[in-house]
Scaffold this motif. Structure first.
Motif, mmCIF file in Angstrom:
data_model
loop_
_atom_site.group_PDB
_atom_site.id
_atom_site.type_symbol
_atom_site.label_atom_id
_atom_site.label_comp_id
_atom_site.label_asym_id
_atom_site.label_seq_id
_atom_site.Cartn_x
_atom_site.Cartn_y
_atom_site.Cartn_z
ATOM 1 N N PHE A 90 0.811 -1.209 0.000
ATOM 2 C CA PHE A 90 0.000 0.000 0.000
ATOM 3 C C PHE A 90 0.847 1.264 0.000
ATOM 4 C CE2 PHE A 90 -3.122 -3.054 0.568
ATOM 5 C CZ PHE A 90 -4.391 -2.512 0.617
ATOM 6 N N THR A 91 2.039 1.205 0.599
ATOM 7 C CA THR A 91 2.878 2.404 0.646
ATOM 8 C C THR A 91 3.313 2.795 -0.757
ATOM 9 O OG1 THR A 91 4.913 1.141 1.007
ATOM 10 C CG2 THR A 91 3.679 1.792 2.945
ATOM 11 N N GLY A 92 3.786 1.828 -1.514
ATOM 12 C CA GLY A 92 4.202 2.116 -2.881
ATOM 13 C C GLY A 92 3.035 2.503 -3.766
ATOM 14 N N ALA A 93 1.884 1.864 -3.553
ATOM 15 C CA ALA A 93 0.709 2.186 -4.359
ATOM 16 C C ALA A 93 0.274 3.639 -4.156
ATOM 17 C CB ALA A 93 -0.433 1.238 -4.012
ATOM 18 N N THR A 94 0.347 4.135 -2.910
ATOM 19 C CA THR A 94 -0.030 5.533 -2.673
ATOM 20 C C THR A 94 1.016 6.492 -3.226
ATOM 21 O OG1 THR A 94 0.952 5.507 -0.441
ATOM 22 C CG2 THR A 94 -1.396 4.987 -0.619
ATOM 23 N N ASP A 95 2.292 6.077 -3.256
ATOM 24 C CA ASP A 95 3.313 6.935 -3.853
ATOM 25 C C ASP A 95 3.085 7.090 -5.352
ATOM 26 O OD1 ASP A 95 5.876 8.431 -3.689
ATOM 27 O OD2 ASP A 95 6.553 6.830 -5.021
ATOM 28 N N ARG A 103 -6.026 12.848 -13.306
ATOM 29 C CA ARG A 103 -7.056 12.314 -12.421
ATOM 30 C C ARG A 103 -6.739 10.846 -12.123
ATOM 31 N NH1 ARG A 103 -11.716 13.654 -16.609
ATOM 32 N NH2 ARG A 103 -10.139 12.495 -17.800
ATOM 33 N N ALA A 104 -6.445 10.559 -10.857
ATOM 34 C CA ALA A 104 -6.051 9.206 -10.462
ATOM 35 C C ALA A 104 -6.749 8.827 -9.164
ATOM 36 C CB ALA A 104 -4.538 9.118 -10.294
ATOM 37 N N PHE A 105 -7.009 7.537 -9.016
ATOM 38 C CA PHE A 105 -7.648 7.034 -7.801
ATOM 39 C C PHE A 105 -7.144 5.626 -7.565
ATOM 40 C CE2 PHE A 105 -11.020 5.325 -5.094
ATOM 41 C CZ PHE A 105 -11.241 6.388 -4.226
ATOM 42 N N LEU A 106 -7.009 5.284 -6.275
ATOM 43 C CA LEU A 106 -6.487 3.985 -5.867
ATOM 44 C C LEU A 106 -7.571 3.198 -5.143
ATOM 45 C CD1 LEU A 106 -4.014 2.077 -5.498
ATOM 46 C CD2 LEU A 106 -3.517 3.322 -3.380
ATOM 47 N N PHE A 107 -7.897 2.020 -5.672
ATOM 48 C CA PHE A 107 -8.876 1.145 -5.048
ATOM 49 C C PHE A 107 -8.165 0.071 -4.234
ATOM 50 C CE2 PHE A 107 -11.116 2.795 -8.763
ATOM 51 C CZ PHE A 107 -12.347 3.153 -8.220
ATOM 52 N N LEU A 108 -8.820 -0.391 -3.187
ATOM 53 C CA LEU A 108 -8.265 -1.456 -2.345
ATOM 54 C C LEU A 108 -8.869 -2.794 -2.744
ATOM 55 C CD1 LEU A 108 -7.496 1.142 -0.806
ATOM 56 C CD2 LEU A 108 -7.695 -0.181 1.284
ATOM 57 N N GLY A 109 -8.795 -3.093 -4.011
ATOM 58 C CA GLY A 109 -9.385 -4.279 -4.599
ATOM 59 C C GLY A 109 -10.038 -3.896 -5.909
ATOM 60 N N ALA A 115 -4.500 -1.463 -4.952
ATOM 61 C CA ALA A 115 -3.502 -1.734 -3.921
ATOM 62 C C ALA A 115 -3.710 -3.132 -3.371
ATOM 63 C CB ALA A 115 -3.602 -0.709 -2.795
ATOM 64 N N SER A 116 -2.607 -3.797 -3.077
ATOM 65 C CA SER A 116 -2.675 -5.139 -2.532
ATOM 66 C C SER A 116 -1.533 -5.333 -1.552
ATOM 67 C CB SER A 116 -2.601 -6.173 -3.670
ATOM 68 O OG SER A 116 -2.784 -7.490 -3.174
#
Length: 428
Positions: free
Chosen positions: A13-18, A29-35, A54-55
């Motif tokens: 998750f740390t790398g995914a948020t970076d 425009r970007a968004f990160l889903f947790l699945g 993110a995984s």
């Protein structure tokens, strides 16, 4: 809506948020889903140029990793994404039994058109340099070959005893990796043609400078004009693909309330240790890692102590390291899982609106335990450290301000800067 051109899958998750921050800072425009999201949640995120998932595959065995990655490949393929980015740690640490990068590549390969997986070996903006396929990483004021790095060579789960990424990937099962060295990258037009027409299993690109990252991006954009392509690496892949858009300095103060902070430091890295020792705006509460895993009575005692501190109005910093001596190394993810469960229990009794977690496994399991379904970009707290705004169906957790940071990331005063003020800025 128009299909996002770029999709990334974060192995923690740390790398995914970076990567979320890297793309958002470029005005996209970007968004990160947790699945993998359903249609309703994808729609709720609004029009997107880039979509992330993110995984916690960095800490998974091969079978579990395949099960996690395959639905993401299906999702990206159905969405029409042109660049599929498997976002791994900038130090490429993985092992045959844990977080195997070769397994991830082979799982995603059927979902893209281009036969060659493009691996970007370095991220100079983060102090990661790849020369002649060997990876070097900064630690403080020094830069070390990866197999001599003071942290990564002794990582408790995935120690890196090999700096040559071709050899490292071969031990993981990806035996045919062509190294394209920086001298070839300097010959821009020829390199781009060579990569676009490649039928190799995988190519590993050196990256000593931002110019090399830019050349990689030009090649990836060229390939993506004719079909989808798989890229592997840190957030430098996003820097490369969106290189034409320069990072912007964006104020990070808008709608970021100042309130109590709950922090948990699960990383054992020297960087996180220094951040914990430097902190002055928290009450510290040390957790015995062995007891936390083994004893429910001990967990109840820690929960009670945490409640006492938070109810005074103070910020709370939970940590597993000994501050006056060596800290035992955790051998598996049990500590991260139990730490996440503890934090969830604390928040159930005493909701806070700001949280920071240090450590890749800690952050990944924590985000999953909190019932968050997505993360939007809120600002940059430090180089390699993003601030995020959580989305959740739970009203007490929807809109939480989060920092999920890697153990090696951030300046010594990061914890206090987050607790003392949210007036932080992007670092270019």
């Amino acid at each position: 809506m128009d299909a996002p051109r770029y999709g990334w899958f974060g192995d923690d998750f740390t790398g995914a948020t970076d990567t979320l921050a890297t793309i958002s800072e470029r005005g996209l425009r970007a968004f990160l889903f947790l699945g993998v999201p359903d249609a309703a949640r994808l729609s709720a995120a609004g029009p997107l140029d880039a979509v992330g998932i993110a995984s916690a595959t960095r800490s998974m065995g091969s079978s579990e990793l395949r099960t996690a990655v395959e639905p993401a490949g299906n999702f990206f393929r159905a969405l029409g994404v042109r660049l599929v980015h498997y976002k791994c740690c900038s130090t490429f640490d993985s092992a045959p039994e844990v977080g195997n990068l070769a397994v991830a590549i082979e799982t995603l390969r059927p979902f893209v058109d281009h036969p060659t997986a493009v691996i970007l070996g370095g991220q100079p903006s983060l102090g990661r340099y790849c020369a002649f396929s060997n990876l070097f990483a900064a630690a403080g004021d020094e830069t070390h070959r990866l197999d001599r790095h003071p942290t990564m060579s002794r990582h408790p789960a995935t120690p890196m005893g090999e700096a040559d990424l071709r050899r490292h990937l071969a031990t993981l099962g990806l035996e045919s990796v062509e190294g394209i060295h920086y001298r070839s990258l300097d010959d821009g037009a020829h390199f781009i043609d060579r990569l676009a027409s490649s039928e190799d299993e995988a190519v590993l690109l050196d990256a000593l400078t931002q110019e090399h990252v830019s050349m990689a991006g030009a090649a990836l954009r060229r390939i993506a004009e004719n079909g989808s392509v798989l890229a592997v690496g840190a957030s430098g892949v996003a820097e490369a693909f969106f290189e034409a858009r320069q990072a912007q300095t964006v104020a990070a103060t808008s709608n970021l309330e100042v309130s109590q902070v709950l922090a948990i430091a699960g990383s054992l890295s020297p960087t996180t240790r220094e951040q914990v020792l430097t902190s002055r705006l928290y009450r510290r509460l040390r957790i015995d890692p062995v007891a936390l895993i083994a004893s429910s009575a001990y967990r109840d005692d820690v929960l009670a102590d945490a409640m006492k501190i938070l109810r005074t109005g103070d910020n709370l910093l939970l940590h597993t390291m000994s501050l006056d001596g060596p800290t035992p190394e955790a051998a598996d993810t049990s500590l991260a899982v139990e730490g996440a469960r503890l934090v969830g229990a604390i928040l159930d009794q005493y909701p806070v609106r700001r949280m920071i977690a240090a450590g890749g496994d800690t952050s990944s399991h924590l985000a999953q335990a909190l019932g968050i379904w997505g993360i939007g970009f809120a600002g940059r707290a430090d180089k390699g450290v993003a601030m995020s705004r959580a989305r959740s169906d739970r009203t007490d957790r929807d809109g939480m301000l989060l920092i999920l940071k890697g153990g090696q990331m951030g300046e010594p005063d990061l914890l206090d800067r987050f607790a003392g003020s949210v007036d932080v800025e992007h670092l270019s």
